[in-house]
Design a protein around this motif. Structure first.
Motif, PDB file in Angstrom:
ATOM      1  N   MET A 100       1.255   0.861   3.282  1.00 53.59           N
ATOM      2  CA  MET A 100       0.457   2.089   3.312  1.00 53.59           C
ATOM      3  C   MET A 100      -0.415   2.142   2.063  1.00 53.59           C
ATOM      4  N   VAL A 101      -1.703   2.439   2.279  1.00 50.12           N
ATOM      5  CA  VAL A 101      -2.639   2.553   1.168  1.00 50.12           C
ATOM      6  C   VAL A 101      -2.310   3.814   0.381  1.00 50.12           C
ATOM      7  N   THR A 102      -2.277   3.693  -0.946  1.00 53.68           N
ATOM      8  CA  THR A 102      -1.932   4.831  -1.795  1.00 53.68           C
ATOM      9  C   THR A 102      -3.138   5.286  -2.611  1.00 53.68           C
ATOM     10  N   ARG A 103      -2.959   6.418  -3.251  1.00 52.14           N
ATOM     11  CA  ARG A 103      -4.001   6.947  -4.125  1.00 52.14           C
ATOM     12  C   ARG A 103      -4.274   5.990  -5.268  1.00 52.14           C
ATOM     13  N   ASP A 136      -4.147   2.740  -5.136  1.00 53.44           N
ATOM     14  CA  ASP A 136      -4.994   1.655  -4.607  1.00 53.44           C
ATOM     15  C   ASP A 136      -6.458   2.076  -4.619  1.00 53.44           C
ATOM     16  N   VAL A 137      -6.707   3.330  -4.187  1.00 52.84           N
ATOM     17  CA  VAL A 137      -8.084   3.830  -4.165  1.00 52.84           C
ATOM     18  C   VAL A 137      -8.639   3.895  -5.582  1.00 52.84           C
ATOM     19  N   LEU A 167     -10.723   1.196   2.341  1.00 51.10           N
ATOM     20  CA  LEU A 167      -9.276   0.979   2.450  1.00 51.10           C
ATOM     21  C   LEU A 167      -8.637   1.745   3.609  1.00 51.10           C
ATOM     22  N   TYR A 223      -7.938   4.987   3.543  1.00 48.56           N
ATOM     23  CA  TYR A 223      -6.923   5.835   2.911  1.00 48.56           C
ATOM     24  C   TYR A 223      -6.817   7.179   3.622  1.00 48.56           C
TER      25      TYR A 223
END
Length: 340
Positions: A1-4, A6-7, A44, A46
């Motif tokens: 799962m893309v996380t904050r 990663d952003v 991404l 997100y």
């Protein structure tokens, strides 16, 4: 799962800046940083975790709006008002839950209870009565803005000056030379309707006209205005030469009733409404109306509520808005060109 995080790495910012962009605050973000964050979010894919966000902020980012529309959600006032509420709420990062109590106190109580069970962050009540017990239960739990003239002292209260509007409408018809001015109203125990009727009586008294004059109550709808106007206009002996309707929908219904009886508007009967709904500019002739600042009231109500949500223990606000006469052809004034 893309996380904050990663952003933030892809955008070259801190996770806090990502949070400010996604939540529209509470701190400002430069246009360049915002663009990088939004580009990273798109690349991404997100999606913020709404549950985690609510736990962190202790908010659900939802607002409940409950209307009291006996016409089943068709009133132009309620439709235009809720649309403007939703627009402001969206800009401030909130979603809107909408309920229609249909003038039913039990249903209104049910919506208030359900919205509180859903833990909405605040409530806008549009002419929706709340029992004293329920109002006390809401104290300190959820901020409330009411669109009404009466409310518990811990609710913020916004309303239009209904009595002055009714006075303006009747005074305008008197200035056109009318002396037998009928009132097509909803149930007079509905506070705004009763105040508009009182404004009419005040104008009649000032003109030296005694008595209530011709009055017919009907549902606050097109059909209600049609049926009430038929009752007033069918009598040839004491037929009113002008009608003031408590809402624009009733006025439009009254214009149709006049046409079905072979009467011309405004030559045989003048008509004035109340609300300032957009539809009033498109009738033939155009409907003269007492215009409420619907969009301004809705924006003010929503901003007041959001302010109370984000600033705990904010003092309740009381604000009365002015109504404005918008003359068109239905009263005998010159018809404006275009859309009025």
């Amino acid at each position: 799962m893309v996380t904050r995080n990663d952003v933030a790495r892809l955008a070259g910012t801190s996770p806090a800046v990502v949070s400010y962009v996604m939540n529209n605050g509470p701190k400002p973000v430069s246009a360049a940083a915002r663009q990088r964050v939004l580009a990273a979010v798109k690349e991404l894919g997100y999606r913020p975790n709404a549950v985690a966000r609510s736990l962190r902020s202790r908010r659900t980012w939802t607002i409940g709006v409950i209307a009291s529309d006996s016409a089943g959600g068709t009133s132009p006032f309620f439709g235009q008002f809720t649309r403007a509420c939703e627009e402001v709420a969206w800009q401030r990062g909130y979603s809107v839950l909408l309920g229609n109590s249909a003038e039913d106190p039990a249903r209104a109580e049910g919506y208030v209870r359900r919205f509180m069970e859903h833990q909405v962050d605040g409530l806008v009540l549009m002419r929706v009565p709340v029992s004293p017990d329920r109002a006390e239960e809401m104290r300190g739990r959820v901020p409330v803005v009411t669109i009404d003239h009466s409310a518990p002292p811990h609710f913020s209260r916004l309303a239009v000056d209904d009595e002055e509007g009714g006075y303006q409408a009747t005074r305008h018809l008197l200035e056109h030379g009318h002396r037998r001015i009928g009132f097509v109203g909803g149930p007079l125990d509905i506070t705004p309707v009763g105040l508009r009727a009182e404004g009419r009586r005040r104008a009649l008294r000032e003109a030296g006209l005694t008595g209530e004059g011709p009055v017919a109550e009907g549902e606050l709808s097109l059909e209600g205005g049609y049926d009430a106007a038929l009752r007033l206009l069918r009598s040839s002996a004491d037929r009113p030469t002008a009608l003031f309707a408590s809402i624009d929908d009733q006025a439009i219904g009254a214009m149709r009733a006049a046409a079905d009886l072979g009467l011309r508007v405004p030559e045989d009967v003048a008509v004035v409404g109340f609300d300032g709904a957009r539809e009033a500019a498109y009738t033939v002739p155009g409907l003269t109306t007492i215009s409420q600042p619907i969009d301004e009231m809705a924006r003010h109500a929503t901003e007041t509520l959001v302010g109370a949500i984000e600033q705990e223990n904010a003092a309740p606000l009381i604000k009365i808005f002015s109504a404005t006469l918008v003359p068109r052809g239905s009263c005998g004034c010159p018809e404006p060109r275009g859309r009025g």
